[in-house]
Write a protein that holds these residues in place. Sequence first.
Motif, short mmCIF file in Angstrom:
data_model
loop_
_atom_site.label_atom_id
_atom_site.label_comp_id
_atom_site.label_asym_id
_atom_site.label_seq_id
_atom_site.Cartn_x
_atom_site.Cartn_y
_atom_site.Cartn_z
N VAL A 144 0.85 -1.19 0.00
CA VAL A 144 0.00 0.00 0.00
C VAL A 144 0.89 1.24 0.00
O VAL A 144 1.88 1.30 0.73
CB VAL A 144 -0.92 0.02 1.24
N VAL A 145 0.52 2.23 -0.83
CA VAL A 145 1.19 3.52 -0.87
C VAL A 145 0.20 4.54 -0.31
O VAL A 145 -0.91 4.67 -0.82
CB VAL A 145 1.60 3.92 -2.30
N THR A 146 0.59 5.24 0.74
CA THR A 146 -0.27 6.23 1.38
C THR A 146 0.42 7.59 1.36
O THR A 146 1.58 7.69 1.74
CB THR A 146 -0.57 5.83 2.84
N ASN A 147 -0.31 8.61 0.93
CA ASN A 147 0.22 9.98 0.94
C ASN A 147 -0.73 10.91 1.67
O ASN A 147 -1.91 10.99 1.32
CB ASN A 147 0.40 10.49 -0.49
N PRO A 148 -0.24 11.64 2.66
CA PRO A 148 -1.05 12.70 3.27
C PRO A 148 -1.07 13.91 2.33
O PRO A 148 -0.11 14.14 1.59
CB PRO A 148 -0.30 13.02 4.56
N LEU A 149 -2.16 14.64 2.35
CA LEU A 149 -2.25 15.87 1.56
C LEU A 149 -2.00 17.06 2.48
O LEU A 149 -2.55 17.12 3.58
CB LEU A 149 -3.64 16.02 0.96
N PRO A 150 -1.20 18.02 2.03
CA PRO A 150 -1.04 19.23 2.83
C PRO A 150 -2.39 19.94 2.97
O PRO A 150 -3.23 19.87 2.06
CB PRO A 150 -0.08 20.08 2.00
N ARG A 151 -2.61 20.62 4.08
CA ARG A 151 -3.87 21.36 4.28
C ARG A 151 -4.10 22.40 3.20
O ARG A 151 -5.23 22.76 2.91
CB ARG A 151 -3.86 22.05 5.64
N SER A 152 -3.03 22.86 2.58
CA SER A 152 -3.15 23.90 1.56
C SER A 152 -3.53 23.36 0.18
O SER A 152 -3.66 24.13 -0.77
CB SER A 152 -1.83 24.67 1.45
N VAL A 153 -3.74 22.03 0.08
CA VAL A 153 -4.07 21.42 -1.21
C VAL A 153 -5.39 20.67 -1.12
O VAL A 153 -5.60 19.89 -0.20
CB VAL A 153 -2.95 20.46 -1.66
N ALA A 154 -6.26 20.92 -2.10
CA ALA A 154 -7.53 20.18 -2.22
C ALA A 154 -7.35 19.09 -3.26
O ALA A 154 -6.94 19.35 -4.39
CB ALA A 154 -8.66 21.12 -2.63
N PHE A 155 -7.63 17.85 -2.88
CA PHE A 155 -7.51 16.70 -3.77
C PHE A 155 -8.45 16.84 -4.96
O PHE A 155 -9.58 17.31 -4.82
CB PHE A 155 -7.86 15.43 -2.98
N GLN A 156 -8.00 16.41 -6.14
CA GLN A 156 -8.85 16.46 -7.33
C GLN A 156 -9.13 15.08 -7.91
O GLN A 156 -10.22 14.83 -8.36
CB GLN A 156 -8.19 17.34 -8.40
N GLY A 157 -8.16 14.20 -7.92
CA GLY A 157 -8.38 12.87 -8.48
C GLY A 157 -7.05 12.23 -8.84
O GLY A 157 -6.00 12.85 -8.73
N SER A 158 -7.13 10.97 -9.27
CA SER A 158 -5.92 10.27 -9.69
C SER A 158 -6.07 9.80 -11.12
O SER A 158 -7.18 9.77 -11.67
CB SER A 158 -5.61 9.09 -8.76
N ALA A 159 -4.96 9.42 -11.72
CA ALA A 159 -4.96 9.00 -13.11
C ALA A 159 -5.84 7.77 -13.33
O ALA A 159 -6.55 7.68 -14.33
CB ALA A 159 -3.53 8.73 -13.58
N ASN A 160 -5.82 6.82 -12.39
CA ASN A 160 -6.57 5.58 -12.57
C ASN A 160 -7.92 5.59 -11.86
O ASN A 160 -8.77 4.76 -12.17
CB ASN A 160 -5.76 4.39 -12.06
N GLY A 161 -8.10 6.46 -10.90
CA GLY A 161 -9.35 6.48 -10.15
C GLY A 161 -9.54 5.32 -9.21
O GLY A 161 -10.63 5.08 -8.70
N ASP A 162 -8.47 4.57 -8.93
CA ASP A 162 -8.58 3.41 -8.05
C ASP A 162 -8.11 3.68 -6.64
O ASP A 162 -7.91 2.77 -5.85
CB ASP A 162 -7.83 2.22 -8.65
N GLU A 163 -7.96 4.95 -6.30
CA GLU A 163 -7.50 5.32 -4.97
C GLU A 163 -8.61 5.20 -3.93
O GLU A 163 -9.79 5.21 -4.26
CB GLU A 163 -6.97 6.75 -4.97
N GLU A 164 -8.18 5.09 -2.69
CA GLU A 164 -9.07 5.25 -1.54
C GLU A 164 -8.65 6.55 -0.87
O GLU A 164 -7.48 6.94 -0.95
CB GLU A 164 -8.90 4.10 -0.55
N VAL A 165 -9.58 7.21 -0.24
CA VAL A 165 -9.26 8.46 0.45
C VAL A 165 -9.73 8.39 1.89
O VAL A 165 -10.57 7.57 2.25
CB VAL A 165 -9.89 9.69 -0.25
N SER A 166 -9.17 9.28 2.69
CA SER A 166 -9.60 9.46 4.06
C SER A 166 -9.91 10.94 4.25
O SER A 166 -9.23 11.79 3.70
CB SER A 166 -8.51 9.02 5.04
#
Length: 126
Positions: free
Chosen positions: A53-75
């Motif tokens: 599993v590869v997990t990346n936190p997002l900085p508070r200053s960035v709003a997630f938009q999507g991934s190339a494959n769309g197979d991600e899970e989010v928290s």
Amino acid sequence: MANPLVALDSAVFVERGAPQSGRMLEPAARLSRGDRLVYVVNWTRMGGQGGFVVTNPLPRSVAFQGSANGDEEVSVDGGRIWGKLGALRVGQRLATPEDVTHVRWRVDPGHAARGAGSITYSGIVR
């Protein structure tokens, strides 16, 4: 079976519009509100077997938009609960891309056996 040993290398780029060539990616040296970001995470399996599993936190200053494959899970709660964006809730409402705190991908054993790969996702600077 041993858990795989995986090396990760990531880079962040800013998407810029160019009149003659369309879109261009530049290394993210300086960011401004509204900049579109492209994250590239390259992985290399150094040993072992199985998926990972590869997990990346997002900085508070960035709003997630999507991934190339769309197979991600989010928290949306700091990595405690995971799922697809359309299925998670924040209080009484459905979660939005702006609520995402972490993104993760499950690399299955077959894909991991190839030895290397990349994951690409995007965000917008708030």
